[in-house]
Motif scaffolding. Structure first.
Motif, PDB file in Angstrom:
ATOM      1  N   GLU A 226       3.790  -3.299  -5.745  1.00  0.00           N
ATOM      2  CA  GLU A 226       4.499  -2.234  -5.037  1.00  0.00           C
ATOM      3  C   GLU A 226       4.991  -1.137  -5.980  1.00  0.00           C
ATOM      4  OE1 GLU A 226       7.931  -1.842  -1.540  1.00  0.00           O
ATOM      5  OE2 GLU A 226       7.348  -3.801  -2.332  1.00  0.00           O
ATOM      6  N   GLY A 227       5.371  -1.528  -7.192  1.00  0.00           N
ATOM      7  CA  GLY A 227       5.827  -0.527  -8.151  1.00  0.00           C
ATOM      8  C   GLY A 227       4.703   0.409  -8.561  1.00  0.00           C
ATOM      9  N   THR A 228       3.523  -0.149  -8.842  1.00  0.00           N
ATOM     10  CA  THR A 228       2.378   0.681  -9.207  1.00  0.00           C
ATOM     11  C   THR A 228       1.964   1.555  -8.036  1.00  0.00           C
ATOM     12  OG1 THR A 228       1.614  -1.039 -10.739  1.00  0.00           O
ATOM     13  CG2 THR A 228       0.022   0.657 -10.120  1.00  0.00           C
ATOM     14  N   ALA A 229       2.012   1.002  -6.821  1.00  0.00           N
ATOM     15  CA  ALA A 229       1.665   1.792  -5.635  1.00  0.00           C
ATOM     16  C   ALA A 229       2.556   3.021  -5.518  1.00  0.00           C
ATOM     17  CB  ALA A 229       1.774   0.929  -4.375  1.00  0.00           C
ATOM     18  N   LYS A 230       3.837   2.843  -5.782  1.00  0.00           N
ATOM     19  CA  LYS A 230       4.751   3.999  -5.734  1.00  0.00           C
ATOM     20  C   LYS A 230       4.389   5.042  -6.780  1.00  0.00           C
ATOM     21  CE  LYS A 230       9.158   2.574  -3.639  1.00  0.00           C
ATOM     22  NZ  LYS A 230       9.130   3.608  -2.602  1.00  0.00           N
ATOM     23  N   SER A 231       3.959   4.576  -7.959  1.00  0.00           N
ATOM     24  CA  SER A 231       3.629   5.509  -9.033  1.00  0.00           C
ATOM     25  C   SER A 231       2.371   6.321  -8.724  1.00  0.00           C
ATOM     26  CB  SER A 231       3.439   4.753 -10.356  1.00  0.00           C
ATOM     27  OG  SER A 231       2.204   4.065 -10.387  1.00  0.00           O
ATOM     28  N   MET A 232       1.566   5.871  -7.757  1.00  0.00           N
ATOM     29  CA  MET A 232       0.346   6.595  -7.396  1.00  0.00           C
ATOM     30  C   MET A 232       0.624   7.835  -6.552  1.00  0.00           C
ATOM     31  SD  MET A 232      -2.208   3.478  -6.353  1.00  0.00           S
ATOM     32  CE  MET A 232      -2.823   2.287  -7.544  1.00  0.00           C
TER      33      MET A 232
ATOM     34  N   ALA B 280       0.768  10.258  -3.525  1.00  0.00           N
ATOM     35  CA  ALA B 280      -0.044  10.432  -2.316  1.00  0.00           C
ATOM     36  C   ALA B 280      -1.362   9.666  -2.399  1.00  0.00           C
ATOM     37  CB  ALA B 280      -0.319  11.917  -2.078  1.00  0.00           C
ATOM     38  N   ASP B 281      -1.866   9.428  -3.620  1.00  0.00           N
ATOM     39  CA  ASP B 281      -3.146   8.721  -3.765  1.00  0.00           C
ATOM     40  C   ASP B 281      -3.067   7.288  -3.255  1.00  0.00           C
ATOM     41  OD1 ASP B 281      -4.454  10.895  -4.924  1.00  0.00           O
ATOM     42  OD2 ASP B 281      -3.771  10.358  -6.941  1.00  0.00           O
ATOM     43  N   GLY B 282      -1.887   6.699  -3.270  1.00  0.00           N
ATOM     44  CA  GLY B 282      -1.750   5.311  -2.843  1.00  0.00           C
ATOM     45  C   GLY B 282      -1.681   5.121  -1.334  1.00  0.00           C
ATOM     46  N   GLN B 283      -1.440   6.183  -0.595  1.00  0.00           N
ATOM     47  CA  GLN B 283      -1.257   6.065   0.852  1.00  0.00           C
ATOM     48  C   GLN B 283      -2.487   5.462   1.519  1.00  0.00           C
ATOM     49  OE1 GLN B 283      -0.161   9.708   2.782  1.00  0.00           O
ATOM     50  NE2 GLN B 283       0.074   8.756   4.794  1.00  0.00           N
ATOM     51  N   GLY B 284      -2.240   4.482   2.391  1.00  0.00           N
ATOM     52  CA  GLY B 284      -3.318   3.843   3.132  1.00  0.00           C
ATOM     53  C   GLY B 284      -3.886   2.612   2.473  1.00  0.00           C
ATOM     54  N   LEU B 285      -3.544   2.383   1.230  1.00  0.00           N
ATOM     55  CA  LEU B 285      -4.022   1.231   0.478  1.00  0.00           C
ATOM     56  C   LEU B 285      -3.471  -0.065   1.083  1.00  0.00           C
ATOM     57  CD1 LEU B 285      -5.468   0.523  -2.294  1.00  0.00           C
ATOM     58  CD2 LEU B 285      -3.193   0.561  -3.285  1.00  0.00           C
ATOM     59  N   TYR B 286      -4.327  -1.070   1.222  1.00  0.00           N
ATOM     60  CA  TYR B 286      -3.896  -2.378   1.716  1.00  0.00           C
ATOM     61  C   TYR B 286      -3.671  -3.320   0.535  1.00  0.00           C
ATOM     62  CZ  TYR B 286      -5.239  -1.014   6.463  1.00  0.00           C
ATOM     63  OH  TYR B 286      -5.328  -0.381   7.684  1.00  0.00           O
ATOM     64  N   ILE B 287      -2.562  -4.045   0.574  1.00  0.00           N
ATOM     65  CA  ILE B 287      -2.278  -5.031  -0.463  1.00  0.00           C
ATOM     66  C   ILE B 287      -1.865  -6.348   0.180  1.00  0.00           C
ATOM     67  CG2 ILE B 287      -1.511  -3.200  -2.046  1.00  0.00           C
ATOM     68  CD1 ILE B 287       1.356  -4.282  -1.713  1.00  0.00           C
ATOM     69  N   SER B 288      -2.058  -7.427  -0.559  1.00  0.00           N
ATOM     70  CA  SER B 288      -1.600  -8.747  -0.144  1.00  0.00           C
ATOM     71  C   SER B 288      -0.711  -9.267  -1.253  1.00  0.00           C
ATOM     72  CB  SER B 288      -2.803  -9.673   0.066  1.00  0.00           C
ATOM     73  OG  SER B 288      -2.382 -10.973   0.427  1.00  0.00           O
ATOM     74  N   ALA B 289       0.510  -9.663  -0.919  1.00  0.00           N
ATOM     75  CA  ALA B 289       1.497  -9.974  -1.957  1.00  0.00           C
ATOM     76  C   ALA B 289       2.431 -11.090  -1.519  1.00  0.00           C
ATOM     77  CB  ALA B 289       2.311  -8.719  -2.279  1.00  0.00           C
TER      78      ALA B 289
ATOM     79  N   TYR C 188       2.342 -11.767   2.291  1.00  0.00           N
ATOM     80  CA  TYR C 188       2.503 -10.596   3.161  1.00  0.00           C
ATOM     81  C   TYR C 188       1.308  -9.667   3.009  1.00  0.00           C
ATOM     82  CZ  TYR C 188       7.288 -12.299   3.032  1.00  0.00           C
ATOM     83  OH  TYR C 188       8.407 -13.089   3.120  1.00  0.00           O
ATOM     84  N   LEU C 189       0.720  -9.282   4.133  1.00  0.00           N
ATOM     85  CA  LEU C 189      -0.303  -8.242   4.141  1.00  0.00           C
ATOM     86  C   LEU C 189       0.383  -6.933   4.489  1.00  0.00           C
ATOM     87  CD1 LEU C 189      -3.331  -7.364   4.064  1.00  0.00           C
ATOM     88  CD2 LEU C 189      -3.328  -7.685   6.548  1.00  0.00           C
ATOM     89  N   GLY C 190       0.218  -5.938   3.608  1.00  0.00           N
ATOM     90  CA  GLY C 190       0.903  -4.676   3.833  1.00  0.00           C
ATOM     91  C   GLY C 190       0.011  -3.480   3.588  1.00  0.00           C
ATOM     92  N   GLN C 191       0.489  -2.321   4.043  1.00  0.00           N
ATOM     93  CA  GLN C 191      -0.220  -1.057   3.799  1.00  0.00           C
ATOM     94  C   GLN C 191       0.757  -0.069   3.172  1.00  0.00           C
ATOM     95  OE1 GLN C 191      -1.706   1.136   7.227  1.00  0.00           O
ATOM     96  NE2 GLN C 191      -3.494   1.816   6.060  1.00  0.00           N
ATOM     97  N   VAL C 192       0.315   0.587   2.112  1.00  0.00           N
ATOM     98  CA  VAL C 192       1.149   1.553   1.402  1.00  0.00           C
ATOM     99  C   VAL C 192       1.346   2.798   2.258  1.00  0.00           C
ATOM    100  CG1 VAL C 192       1.396   2.954  -0.682  1.00  0.00           C
ATOM    101  CG2 VAL C 192       0.356   0.673  -0.823  1.00  0.00           C
ATOM    102  N   GLN C 193       2.592   3.234   2.360  1.00  0.00           N
ATOM    103  CA  GLN C 193       2.938   4.392   3.177  1.00  0.00           C
ATOM    104  C   GLN C 193       3.059   5.657   2.316  1.00  0.00           C
ATOM    105  OE1 GLN C 193       3.325   3.691   6.803  1.00  0.00           O
ATOM    106  NE2 GLN C 193       2.195   2.046   5.757  1.00  0.00           N
ATOM    107  N   ALA C 194       3.299   6.789   2.975  1.00  0.00           N
ATOM    108  CA  ALA C 194       3.347   8.080   2.281  1.00  0.00           C
ATOM    109  C   ALA C 194       4.429   8.117   1.201  1.00  0.00           C
ATOM    110  CB  ALA C 194       3.576   9.202   3.288  1.00  0.00           C
ATOM    111  N   ASP C 195       5.543   7.391   1.418  1.00  0.00           N
ATOM    112  CA  ASP C 195       6.630   7.401   0.425  1.00  0.00           C
ATOM    113  C   ASP C 195       6.441   6.350  -0.666  1.00  0.00           C
ATOM    114  OD1 ASP C 195       7.085   5.064   1.801  1.00  0.00           O
ATOM    115  OD2 ASP C 195       9.176   5.495   2.291  1.00  0.00           O
ATOM    116  N   GLY C 196       5.303   5.642  -0.635  1.00  0.00           N
ATOM    117  CA  GLY C 196       5.037   4.612  -1.629  1.00  0.00           C
ATOM    118  C   GLY C 196       5.527   3.241  -1.233  1.00  0.00           C
TER     119      GLY C 196
END
Length: 390
Positions: free
Chosen positions: A258-264, A266-275, A362-370
């Motif tokens: 989640e931390g790396t996703a935030k650092s991305m 707008a590029d991270g938006q829509g990315l699916y992660i399992s954590a 947890y299956l999640g999707q990265v949002q616009a705010d990271g």
């Protein structure tokens, strides 16, 4: 006369020792329990390592403020492993044989772990590995409180196939044990569910130019991309270059936290992660952890994530093992580590399954705010058969 003086001196020394014990043994209490933390402060993991160190510092400070472990303070010994094998050999050797740490607790690349494990085995020091990884790393001294493919891959693939109707998958990884191990499991699982892998490509761990691989991805006409790259920098560069191509497809990343996703951004938006951890877990333990770490680090706080939280919990698991063992004796602590548990930000964690831990996923999707929006959750997911000999 000399013998009389010598006997008197011995008795005086013994009396002093007894007095120290009666007074709570301040001399012994001053001897800290050393926790070795070899970690990638440079190299691929440099994006995620600072957050892991913060979690370790929080756990140690909390435990020390409450009186330590069996009256002894905890002390962190941090060594940069460079995120790779050569640096890990130096870091582990220094920690185990020079610093003489009582335990190694670390989030590292698989290359670093594989290089350090023989040193841990030789030094007979308990080692809690706190990073998600490709699985099947086994040793009497190694314990893992993070996820393996059997826990992490199925939620992503099942969701893409059953809810998004994806059939053709393209796999991209970093060319080392984690990347290849994760994608070998992913390929097998996709095919077992009736899907097809239409491409599988790798770049060296320190590679930064994904152009040729992304060209193959475009030509493949895949429905979904699943990646398993070295944590941190490679995730960021791959995602940034993918977005720049304009390719719009399902994208599941098996290595992003989640931390790396935030650092991305707008590029991270829509990315699916399992954590096994997201900041949105609604529990008293997680809320307390988030409040405490925010208070401690303020504006310097790194986003708590699926790499940093297991580090925090592992220190508490080690504390419980030392208390159960009645001291830091390595063999006794090793026996206790699979028997103790800790209820922390991720929930109940016990490394009871062949030195691995069943985990909530947890299956999640990265949002616009990271941030990560949780789509599905899975309770007490088994790591499967990892180390039958343990």
């Amino acid at each position: 006369m000399f013998k009389h003086i010598q006997l008197h001196t011995q008795l005086h020394t013994l009396a002093l020792a007894i007095a120290c014990l009666a007074a709570g043994a301040p001399a012994l209490a001053a001897d800290p329990i050393k926790i070795g933390v070899p970690i990638g402060l440079s190299g691929a993991n440099s994006v995620v390592a600072p957050g892991v160190v913060q979690s370790a510092q929080l756990a140690v400070d909390e435990i020390n403020a409450a009186g330590g472990v069996l009256g002894r303070k905890l002390q962190l010994e941090i060594a940069d492993d460079g995120s790779g094998a050569v640096g890990a050999q130096k870091a582990f050797d220094s920690l185990v044989f020079q610093k003489k740490v009582d335990v190694v607790i670390s989030m590292e690349t698989s290359a670093a772990r594989n290089a350090g494990l023989p040193i841990v085995n030789r030094g007979k020091v308990p080692y809690i590995y706190t990073s998600f990884y490709e699985g099947h790393s086994c040793s009497p001294w190694l314990f893992v409180n993070a996820w393996v493919p059997e826990q992490q891959v199925p939620p992503v693939v099942d969701y893409f196939m059953h809810y998004k109707k994806a059939q053709n998958f393209f796999l991209v990884g970093s060319d080392y044990s984690f990347g290849r191990g994760m994608l070998a499991f992913t390929r097998k699982f996709i095919e077992s569910q009736g899907g097809k892998v239409v491409g599988e490509e790798y770049l060296p761990m320190d590679g930064t130019d994904w152009t040729a691989i992304l060209s193959k991805l475009r030509a493949s006409k895949a429905d979904a991309l699943i990646t398993s790259t070295a944590g941190g920098a490679p995730n960021v560069s791959l995602t940034k270059q993918l977005r720049a191509t304009g390719l719009n497809m399902l994208y599941g990343n098996l290595a992003v936290d989640e931390g790396t996703a935030k650092s991305m951004g707008a590029d991270g938006q829509g990315l699916y992660i399992s954590a096994s951890y997201v900041t949105g877990i609604d529990s008293p333990q997680n809320k307390k952890y988030l409040g405490d770490i925010a208070k401690k680090f303020g504006n310097d706080l790194k986003v708590p994530n699926d790499l940093s939280v297991p580090q925090y919990e592992a220190i508490y698991l080690y504390k419980a093992a030392v208390e159960k063992a009645g001291g830091t004796q390595a063999d006794k602590v090793r026996q206790a580590l699979s028997e103790v548990s800790y209820d922390g930000p991720r929930g109940h964690v016990q490394m009871s399954k062949q030195h691995h831990a069943p985990l909530n996923m947890y299956l999640g999707q990265v949002q616009a705010d990271g941030g990560v929006k949780v789509i599905q959750n899975f309770k007490n997911v088994s790591p499967g058969e990892q180390c039958p000999g343990n």
